[in-house]
Scaffold this active site. Structure first.
Site, PDB file in Angstrom:
ATOM      1  N   GLY A  13      -0.515  34.065 -37.766  1.00 18.84           N
ATOM      2  CA  GLY A  13       0.057  35.312 -38.264  1.00 18.84           C
ATOM      3  C   GLY A  13       0.916  35.088 -39.500  1.00 18.84           C
ATOM      4  O   GLY A  13       0.879  35.874 -40.457  1.00 18.84           O
ATOM      5  N   ASP A  14       1.678  33.998 -39.495  1.00 17.64           N
ATOM      6  CA  ASP A  14       2.508  33.663 -40.658  1.00 17.64           C
ATOM      7  C   ASP A  14       1.630  33.332 -41.867  1.00 17.64           C
ATOM      8  O   ASP A  14       1.950  33.705 -43.000  1.00 17.64           O
ATOM      9  CB  ASP A  14       3.404  32.467 -40.339  1.00 17.64           C
ATOM     10  CG  ASP A  14       4.231  32.679 -39.084  1.00 17.64           C
ATOM     11  OD1 ASP A  14       4.626  33.836 -38.829  1.00 17.64           O
ATOM     12  OD2 ASP A  14       4.477  31.702 -38.367  1.00 17.64           O
ATOM     13  N   GLY A  57      -6.241  39.081 -32.760  1.00 25.40           N
ATOM     14  CA  GLY A  57      -6.746  37.820 -32.213  1.00 25.40           C
ATOM     15  C   GLY A  57      -8.157  37.550 -32.703  1.00 25.40           C
ATOM     16  O   GLY A  57      -8.467  37.658 -33.892  1.00 25.40           O
TER      17      GLY A  57
END
Length: 312
Positions: A255-256, A226
């Site tokens: 994240g992707d 994060g």
């Protein structure tokens, strides 16, 4: 440059509703709507495409929503080769309202059967045999009722061909996938805690858990933290990445985007440390934008030099 193959086994039509004032139990009218081809692997594909990489997207789609999915994907100029089935591709709805903090989501479940698993495996092998694939990114959940070990079989075929396989999933699917020894997995801290039923209090706890995974044959573990950055753990080193303070607009797809940047670097034969830095920069850039799973190159170029790496 060789192709990067992305796999999305549970894609969706992502519908985004903007509403001035959401009223539960009443009629609500949208101020704007947006419909896109969605799924974690599609976000990865979009980022690689923006970076100028050669990407081929595959997965399983079906029904009327599946046709719309392909139409939207083609509009994005992303090369694709999906298995088309009789099962309707799911729809996922995100509602953004000025009177409510955060995003309200309604997510359908996608379904299939074991026969479809076999058909997709054949398509996947054909893709590998007929393209120069250097990196494979498999992202997200799998359809209900398909082979729960489908990712393991995909990883095994990649390993036979010395193709680097990046697995980004969670829960039992990730736990089983680790056994197939992919090149890299990318859980976030919470997913890692859920995976082993433990609380990771310190950076040391995260590192030790990642090293335990590496001892099982996974080559690399990237853990996103994060706002605290990310960790890359290999069999020889541990690197922590931190990013500058930013105005966060939308973290969905970060994240992707990180996976997309990392895979692009690997396909360009960059050192894994450089790949990690580019990945974190892409994830950070996505968080600064309203859209999901996208990056802006000019913004990326300002963020990349500000990503700091520290070997710990």
């Amino acid at each position: 440059m060789k192709k990067i193959l992305t796999i999305t086994l549970n894609p969706a039509i992502d519908v985004r509703y903007n509403i001035d004032n959401l009223r539960i139990g009443n009629v609500n009218r949208t101020t704007s709507i947006e419909k896109n081809a969605g799924g974690k692997g599609i976000n990865v594909s979009r980022v690689i495409n923006t970076l100028g990489g050669s990407v081929l997207a595959t997965g399983i789609i079906g029904g009327f929503t599946g046709k719309l999915f392909l139409e939207k994907l083609n509009e994005s100029s992303i090369e694709n080769d999906f298995l088309e089935t009789q099962y309707e591709t799911r729809t996922c709805i995100a509602i953004i309202s000025q009177n409510i903090d955060g995003i309200t989501e309604v997510l359908e479940s996608g379904t299939g059967d074991c026969h479809i698993s076999d058909l997709f495996l054949k398509k996947y092998i054909s893709i590998l045999d007929n393209n120069e694939i250097d990196v494979i990114c498999a992202s997200g959940s799998i359809l209900k009722n398909i082979d729960p070990l489908i990712y393991n079989k995909l990883i095994a075929e990649a390993n036979k061909r010395n193709i680097k396989f990046i697995l980004d999933t969670s829960g039992a699917t990730l736990l089983k996938g680790i056994e197939a020894k992919p090149f890299l997995i990318k859980p976030n801290k919470e997913e890692l805690e859920d995976l082993f039923g433990i609380k990771l209090v310190s950076t040391k706890d995260v590192v030790e858990t990642a090293q335990n995974i590496i001892s099982q044959g996974v080559k690399n573990v990237m853990v996103t933290l994060g706002g605290d950055g990310a960790l890359l753990v290999t069999d020889t080193k541990v690197i922590k990445a931190t990013f500058p303070k930013i105005e966060v607009k939308n973290t969905v797809g970060s994240g992707d985007s990180t996976i997309g940047g990392f895979a692009f670097g690997i396909a360009n034969n960059k050192d894994i440390t450089e790949c990690f830095k580019l990945g974190v920069a892409c994830g950070t850039t996505n968080a600064m934008l309203d859209s999901t799973g996208t990056i802006d190159i000019s913004l990326l170029n300002t963020i990349l030099p500000k990503i700091t790496l520290e070997e710990i």
